[in-house]
Design a protein around this motif. Structure first.
Motif, PDB file in Angstrom:
ATOM      1  N   UNK A  61     -39.625 -42.814  31.767  1.00 36.01           N
ATOM      2  CA  UNK A  61     -39.503 -43.723  30.630  1.00 36.01           C
ATOM      3  C   UNK A  61     -40.049 -43.093  29.356  1.00 36.01           C
ATOM      4  N   UNK A  62     -41.164 -42.419  29.455  1.00 36.96           N
ATOM      5  CA  UNK A  62     -41.765 -41.794  28.277  1.00 36.96           C
ATOM      6  C   UNK A  62     -40.891 -40.653  27.779  1.00 36.96           C
ATOM      7  N   UNK A  63     -40.424 -39.815  28.686  1.00 41.51           N
ATOM      8  CA  UNK A  63     -39.553 -38.703  28.288  1.00 41.51           C
ATOM      9  C   UNK A  63     -38.280 -39.228  27.644  1.00 41.51           C
ATOM     10  N   UNK A  64     -37.756 -40.322  28.173  1.00 45.03           N
ATOM     11  CA  UNK A  64     -36.552 -40.945  27.629  1.00 45.03           C
ATOM     12  C   UNK A  64     -36.815 -41.498  26.235  1.00 45.03           C
ATOM     13  N   UNK A  65     -37.901 -42.215  26.081  1.00 44.65           N
ATOM     14  CA  UNK A  65     -38.268 -42.803  24.799  1.00 44.65           C
ATOM     15  C   UNK A  65     -38.408 -41.720  23.727  1.00 44.65           C
ATOM     16  N   UNK A  66     -38.909 -40.561  24.122  1.00 44.58           N
ATOM     17  CA  UNK A  66     -39.116 -39.469  23.178  1.00 44.58           C
ATOM     18  C   UNK A  66     -37.882 -38.569  23.041  1.00 44.58           C
ATOM     19  N   UNK A  67     -36.823 -38.862  23.792  1.00 41.32           N
ATOM     20  CA  UNK A  67     -35.587 -38.092  23.673  1.00 41.32           C
ATOM     21  C   UNK A  67     -35.657 -36.698  24.254  1.00 41.32           C
ATOM     22  N   UNK A  68     -36.521 -36.475  25.210  1.00 39.88           N
ATOM     23  CA  UNK A  68     -36.696 -35.154  25.819  1.00 39.88           C
ATOM     24  C   UNK A  68     -35.763 -35.015  27.028  1.00 39.88           C
ATOM     25  N   UNK A  69     -34.504 -34.730  26.729  1.00 38.32           N
ATOM     26  CA  UNK A  69     -33.470 -34.735  27.767  1.00 38.32           C
ATOM     27  C   UNK A  69     -33.728 -33.690  28.853  1.00 38.32           C
ATOM     28  N   UNK A  70     -34.309 -32.550  28.526  1.00 35.27           N
ATOM     29  CA  UNK A  70     -34.620 -31.549  29.557  1.00 35.27           C
ATOM     30  C   UNK A  70     -35.663 -32.069  30.541  1.00 35.27           C
ATOM     31  N   UNK A  71     -36.625 -32.791  30.020  1.00 34.50           N
ATOM     32  CA  UNK A  71     -37.648 -33.385  30.887  1.00 34.50           C
ATOM     33  C   UNK A  71     -37.023 -34.507  31.712  1.00 34.50           C
ATOM     34  N   UNK A  72     -36.159 -35.308  31.091  1.00 38.11           N
ATOM     35  CA  UNK A  72     -35.456 -36.368  31.817  1.00 38.11           C
ATOM     36  C   UNK A  72     -34.692 -35.770  32.999  1.00 38.11           C
ATOM     37  N   UNK A  73     -33.954 -34.697  32.747  1.00 37.44           N
ATOM     38  CA  UNK A  73     -33.205 -34.029  33.830  1.00 37.44           C
ATOM     39  C   UNK A  73     -34.128 -33.550  34.938  1.00 37.44           C
ATOM     40  N   UNK A  74     -35.216 -32.902  34.540  1.00 36.67           N
ATOM     41  CA  UNK A  74     -36.147 -32.360  35.542  1.00 36.67           C
ATOM     42  C   UNK A  74     -36.764 -33.477  36.384  1.00 36.67           C
ATOM     43  N   UNK A  75     -37.132 -34.561  35.751  1.00 34.37           N
ATOM     44  CA  UNK A  75     -37.733 -35.676  36.491  1.00 34.37           C
ATOM     45  C   UNK A  75     -36.727 -36.320  37.443  1.00 34.37           C
ATOM     46  N   UNK A  76     -35.500 -36.511  36.988  1.00 32.50           N
ATOM     47  CA  UNK A  76     -34.474 -37.093  37.855  1.00 32.50           C
ATOM     48  C   UNK A  76     -34.159 -36.146  39.001  1.00 32.50           C
TER      49      UNK A  76
END
Length: 158
Positions: A61-76
């Motif tokens: 949620x935090x990575x998404x809120x901040x728009x950090x798509x690379x982190x979003x991908x890594x977390x998923x």
């Protein structure tokens, strides 16, 4: 020193930082080393969906809120729960991404199988949040992926 955060002048333990600061580090440092830093080692799967006691948000949620798509991908990739709803307003990562106008994150989360018409505490969908805040790029992504423009919130608004 083991467990030090990259790019900081003094040594801090990851767990001592507020969740928003943890992802500032992730977003500004090398992604691979930062992901190892998240848990002080290489196994990020343990606790991937931990909940910040101050915000109720997961790292996704935090990575998404901040728009950090690379982190979003890594977390998923590591098993983050796409459908977790924070306890206060029952928002999902998709709803948060749409609310903050993070179209790349909206696209990534949908590509990974998030429920497009999930609702929050007020029965609002991601499309409603994106529309309410004028995030045209998010609205376009959501509509192109099949979001329902006919859902209504708890006040009967679409």
């Amino acid at each position: 020193m083991s467990g030090a955060l990259p790019g900081l002048e003094h040594t801090l333990k990851y767990e001592s930082l507020p969740l928003s600061k943890r992802f500032d580090v992730v977003g500004t440092a090398n992604l691979r080393s930062s992901m190892r830093t998240l848990k002080g080692g290489t196994n990020l799967n343990h606790g991937i969906d931990f909940i910040d006691p101050d915000t109720g948000f997961t790292p996704l949620m935090v990575a998404t809120m901040q728009g950090k798509v690379l982190v979003v991908r890594a977390l998923i990739d590591r098993g983050a729960d796409l459908e977790y709803q924070e306890q206060d307003k029952l928002r999902t990562a998709l709803i948060i991404a749409a609310n903050y106008g993070k179209a790349e994150c909206v696209e990534e989360i949908l590509r990974r199988g998030a429920v497009i018409n999930a609702i929050d505490k007020y029965e609002m969908t991601a499309l409603m949040h994106a529309s309410k805040h004028g995030h045209k790029d998010c609205v376009a992504v959501l509509l192109s992926r099949g979001a329902s423009p006919n859902k209504t919130d708890d006040h009967g608004f679409t």
